[in-house]
Design a protein around this motif. Structure first.
Motif, mmCIF file in Angstrom:
data_model
loop_
_atom_site.group_PDB
_atom_site.id
_atom_site.type_symbol
_atom_site.label_atom_id
_atom_site.label_comp_id
_atom_site.label_asym_id
_atom_site.label_seq_id
_atom_site.Cartn_x
_atom_site.Cartn_y
_atom_site.Cartn_z
ATOM 1 N N VAL A 27 0.769 -1.288 0.004
ATOM 2 C CA VAL A 27 -0.147 0.110 -0.177
ATOM 3 C C VAL A 27 0.585 1.347 -0.279
ATOM 4 N N ALA A 28 1.413 1.858 0.510
ATOM 5 C CA ALA A 28 2.832 2.479 0.521
ATOM 6 C C ALA A 28 3.154 2.801 -0.721
ATOM 7 N N ASP A 29 3.672 1.750 -1.311
ATOM 8 C CA ASP A 29 4.224 2.190 -3.109
ATOM 9 C C ASP A 29 2.937 2.419 -4.233
ATOM 10 N N LEU A 30 2.130 2.353 -3.090
ATOM 11 C CA LEU A 30 0.751 2.511 -4.546
ATOM 12 C C LEU A 30 0.000 4.224 -3.820
ATOM 13 N N ARG A 31 0.455 4.266 -2.211
ATOM 14 C CA ARG A 31 0.340 5.358 -2.070
ATOM 15 C C ARG A 31 1.422 6.781 -2.290
ATOM 16 N N LEU A 32 2.368 7.012 -2.247
ATOM 17 C CA LEU A 32 3.497 7.458 -2.995
ATOM 18 C C LEU A 32 3.027 8.170 -4.432
ATOM 19 N N GLY A 38 0.326 15.363 -7.170
ATOM 20 C CA GLY A 38 0.283 16.965 -6.693
ATOM 21 C C GLY A 38 -0.276 17.199 -5.764
ATOM 22 N N THR A 39 0.360 18.710 -5.653
ATOM 23 C CA THR A 39 -0.092 19.047 -4.015
ATOM 24 C C THR A 39 -0.886 18.722 -3.564
ATOM 25 N N LEU A 40 -2.364 18.093 -4.203
ATOM 26 C CA LEU A 40 -3.529 17.944 -3.325
ATOM 27 C C LEU A 40 -3.620 16.697 -3.052
ATOM 28 N N TRP A 41 -3.124 15.562 -4.141
ATOM 29 C CA TRP A 41 -3.111 14.283 -3.415
ATOM 30 C C TRP A 41 -2.338 13.662 -2.736
ATOM 31 N N GLN A 42 -0.797 14.949 -2.814
ATOM 32 C CA GLN A 42 0.005 14.800 -1.398
ATOM 33 C C GLN A 42 -0.531 14.820 -0.042
ATOM 34 N N GLU A 43 -1.363 15.215 0.052
ATOM 35 C CA GLU A 43 -1.674 15.628 0.997
ATOM 36 C C GLU A 43 -2.757 15.666 1.859
ATOM 37 N N TYR A 44 -3.579 15.317 1.187
ATOM 38 C CA TYR A 44 -5.232 14.739 1.514
ATOM 39 C C TYR A 44 -4.718 12.774 1.482
ATOM 40 N N LEU A 45 -4.064 12.320 0.531
ATOM 41 C CA LEU A 45 -3.626 11.030 1.079
ATOM 42 C C LEU A 45 -2.383 10.746 2.090
ATOM 43 N N ALA A 46 -2.064 11.169 2.752
ATOM 44 C CA ALA A 46 -1.263 11.327 3.536
ATOM 45 C C ALA A 46 -1.110 10.036 4.980
ATOM 46 N N GLY A 48 -2.686 9.216 7.905
ATOM 47 C CA GLY A 48 -3.088 9.400 9.083
ATOM 48 C C GLY A 48 -3.947 10.474 8.318
ATOM 49 N N LYS A 49 -4.235 11.239 6.640
ATOM 50 C CA LYS A 49 -5.205 11.479 7.029
ATOM 51 C C LYS A 49 -6.345 10.646 5.551
ATOM 52 N N ALA A 50 -5.624 9.431 5.158
ATOM 53 C CA ALA A 50 -6.543 8.690 4.710
ATOM 54 C C ALA A 50 -6.112 7.330 4.985
ATOM 55 N N LEU A 51 -7.476 6.647 5.319
ATOM 56 C CA LEU A 51 -7.324 4.965 5.886
ATOM 57 C C LEU A 51 -7.548 4.733 4.294
ATOM 58 N N VAL A 52 -7.151 3.113 4.325
ATOM 59 C CA VAL A 52 -7.308 2.487 3.217
ATOM 60 C C VAL A 52 -7.611 1.440 3.702
ATOM 61 N N ALA A 53 -8.449 0.732 2.968
ATOM 62 C CA ALA A 53 -8.937 -0.610 2.429
ATOM 63 C C ALA A 53 -8.413 -1.303 0.866
ATOM 64 N N PHE A 73 -9.000 4.521 -0.533
ATOM 65 C CA PHE A 73 -8.829 5.637 -0.099
ATOM 66 C C PHE A 73 -10.442 5.936 0.810
ATOM 67 N N PHE A 74 -10.204 6.660 1.919
ATOM 68 C CA PHE A 74 -11.016 7.144 2.481
ATOM 69 C C PHE A 74 -10.740 7.858 3.456
ATOM 70 N N PRO A 75 -11.391 9.273 4.176
ATOM 71 C CA PRO A 75 -10.942 10.300 5.190
ATOM 72 C C PRO A 75 -11.029 9.198 6.231
#
Length: 80
Positions: A27-32, A38-46, A48-53, A73-75
């Protein structure tokens, strides 16, 4: 691999679903990779900011991925 974005993430990032190809082993590879969009993706998928299933089961960034997995990914807090 199918990537789904839910709730506020869907609205802020302007999409609900992506089809992603690539050798993402965890998951970490995909998240990165998504954060490079872009900036929004970087911020909101960090973390702690987005959970993953993965395949509808809550997972963490160490979770392994396969090419046919569905990753969502979800808040941390979603309204009902």
């Amino acid at each position: 691999m199918k990537v789904l974005l839910f709730a506020q993430l869907r609205e802020l990032l302007g999409c609900s679903e992506l089809q992603i190809d690539g050798p993402y082993h965890h998951v970490a590879d995909l998240r990165l990779a998504l954060q490079e969009k872009g900036t929004l993706w970087q911020e909101y998928l960090a973390p702690g900011k987005a959970l993953v299933a993965v395949n509808q089961t809550l997972a963490d960034d160490r979770h392994g991925l396969g090419p046919n997995d569905e990753v969502a990914f979800f808040p941390p807090v979603t309204g009902g």
